[in-house]
Design a protein around this motif. Sequence first.
Motif, PDB file in Angstrom:
ATOM      1  N   ASP A 102       2.398   1.005  13.073  1.00 40.53           N
ATOM      2  CA  ASP A 102       2.063   1.182  11.665  1.00 40.53           C
ATOM      3  C   ASP A 102       0.692   0.612  11.303  1.00 40.53           C
ATOM      4  OD1 ASP A 102       2.776  -1.464  11.986  1.00 40.53           O
ATOM      5  OD2 ASP A 102       4.054  -1.551  10.231  1.00 40.53           O
ATOM      6  N   ILE A 137      -2.999   0.694  10.527  1.00 41.17           N
ATOM      7  CA  ILE A 137      -3.941   1.726  10.085  1.00 41.17           C
ATOM      8  C   ILE A 137      -5.365   1.344  10.433  1.00 41.17           C
ATOM      9  CG2 ILE A 137      -4.926   2.853   8.047  1.00 41.17           C
ATOM     10  CD1 ILE A 137      -2.152   2.831   6.855  1.00 41.17           C
ATOM     11  N   GLN A 161      -1.769  -2.348   7.234  1.00 44.68           N
ATOM     12  CA  GLN A 161      -0.596  -1.766   7.872  1.00 44.68           C
ATOM     13  C   GLN A 161       0.211  -1.000   6.839  1.00 44.68           C
ATOM     14  OE1 GLN A 161       1.663  -4.876   9.684  1.00 44.68           O
ATOM     15  NE2 GLN A 161      -0.007  -5.550  10.973  1.00 44.68           N
ATOM     16  N   LYS A 162       0.745   0.147   7.246  1.00 43.98           N
ATOM     17  CA  LYS A 162       1.645   0.901   6.371  1.00 43.98           C
ATOM     18  C   LYS A 162       3.045   0.344   6.595  1.00 43.98           C
ATOM     19  CE  LYS A 162       2.962   5.499   4.998  1.00 43.98           C
ATOM     20  NZ  LYS A 162       2.738   6.932   5.190  1.00 43.98           N
ATOM     21  N   GLU A 214       5.921   1.066   4.329  1.00 43.31           N
ATOM     22  CA  GLU A 214       6.890   2.082   3.933  1.00 43.31           C
ATOM     23  C   GLU A 214       6.144   3.124   3.130  1.00 43.31           C
ATOM     24  OE1 GLU A 214       9.174   0.542   0.095  1.00 43.31           O
ATOM     25  OE2 GLU A 214       9.431  -0.832   1.764  1.00 43.31           O
ATOM     26  N   LYS A 255       3.342   2.232   0.488  1.00 44.02           N
ATOM     27  CA  LYS A 255       3.072   0.794   0.378  1.00 44.02           C
ATOM     28  C   LYS A 255       2.343   0.314   1.624  1.00 44.02           C
ATOM     29  CE  LYS A 255       6.802  -0.134  -2.757  1.00 44.02           C
ATOM     30  NZ  LYS A 255       7.971  -0.901  -3.083  1.00 44.02           N
ATOM     31  N   PHE A 256       1.394  -0.593   1.374  1.00 46.66           N
ATOM     32  CA  PHE A 256       0.551  -1.080   2.454  1.00 46.66           C
ATOM     33  C   PHE A 256       0.456  -2.597   2.404  1.00 46.66           C
ATOM     34  CE2 PHE A 256      -0.589   3.182   1.406  1.00 46.66           C
ATOM     35  CZ  PHE A 256      -0.753   3.788   2.631  1.00 46.66           C
ATOM     36  N   ARG A 268      -0.103  -0.576  -3.408  1.00 44.36           N
ATOM     37  CA  ARG A 268       0.673   0.650  -3.550  1.00 44.36           C
ATOM     38  C   ARG A 268      -0.089   1.901  -3.132  1.00 44.36           C
ATOM     39  NH1 ARG A 268      -1.079  -0.883  -8.644  1.00 44.36           N
ATOM     40  NH2 ARG A 268      -2.098   0.786  -9.785  1.00 44.36           N
ATOM     41  N   SER A 269      -1.320   1.744  -2.631  1.00 52.64           N
ATOM     42  CA  SER A 269      -2.064   2.906  -2.134  1.00 52.64           C
ATOM     43  C   SER A 269      -3.060   2.451  -1.069  1.00 52.64           C
ATOM     44  CB  SER A 269      -2.812   3.600  -3.271  1.00 52.64           C
ATOM     45  OG  SER A 269      -3.919   2.831  -3.691  1.00 52.64           O
ATOM     46  N   LEU A 270      -3.461   3.408  -0.241  1.00 51.55           N
ATOM     47  CA  LEU A 270      -4.442   3.105   0.794  1.00 51.55           C
ATOM     48  C   LEU A 270      -5.787   2.745   0.169  1.00 51.55           C
ATOM     49  CD1 LEU A 270      -5.128   2.874   3.752  1.00 51.55           C
ATOM     50  CD2 LEU A 270      -5.528   5.340   3.808  1.00 51.55           C
ATOM     51  N   ALA A 298      -5.632  -0.766  -0.842  1.00 56.33           N
ATOM     52  CA  ALA A 298      -5.629  -1.590   0.372  1.00 56.33           C
ATOM     53  C   ALA A 298      -7.051  -1.775   0.898  1.00 56.33           C
ATOM     54  CB  ALA A 298      -4.741  -0.953   1.439  1.00 56.33           C
TER      55      ALA A 298
END
Length: 74
Positions: free
Chosen positions: A13, A15, A25-26, A28, A31-32, A45-47, A50
Motif C-alpha cells: 500500500d 504510494i 500509504q493508502k 483504505e 484515506k491516506f 482523506r485524499s491523495l 496527503a
Amino acid sequence: MGDLPESSMAHADLIAQTPRGSSIQKIEAGKFLVCDSENVCFFTRSLYLAEEQLEEMELGYRFPYSTNFCKARA
C-alpha cells in the motif's frame, strides 16, 4: 501464481517514499497515512491533501510563509 514474500506485502500500500524517509500509504478507500522519518503520522482523506501534508512536513512551512526573505543591507 506464487505467493509474494511477507516483506513485499508490507509495502503493497506504499504510494510514495521520499529520500528523507517520509511516506504516503493508502490505508483504505479514500484515506491516506502520511508519515515523516520519525514516524509522526497524519491521516488525510485524499491523495492531494496527503501530498500537501508531506510537503509541509518535509519543508517545515507552507506557501504564504515560504516567500524569499532577504537580509537588509546596512
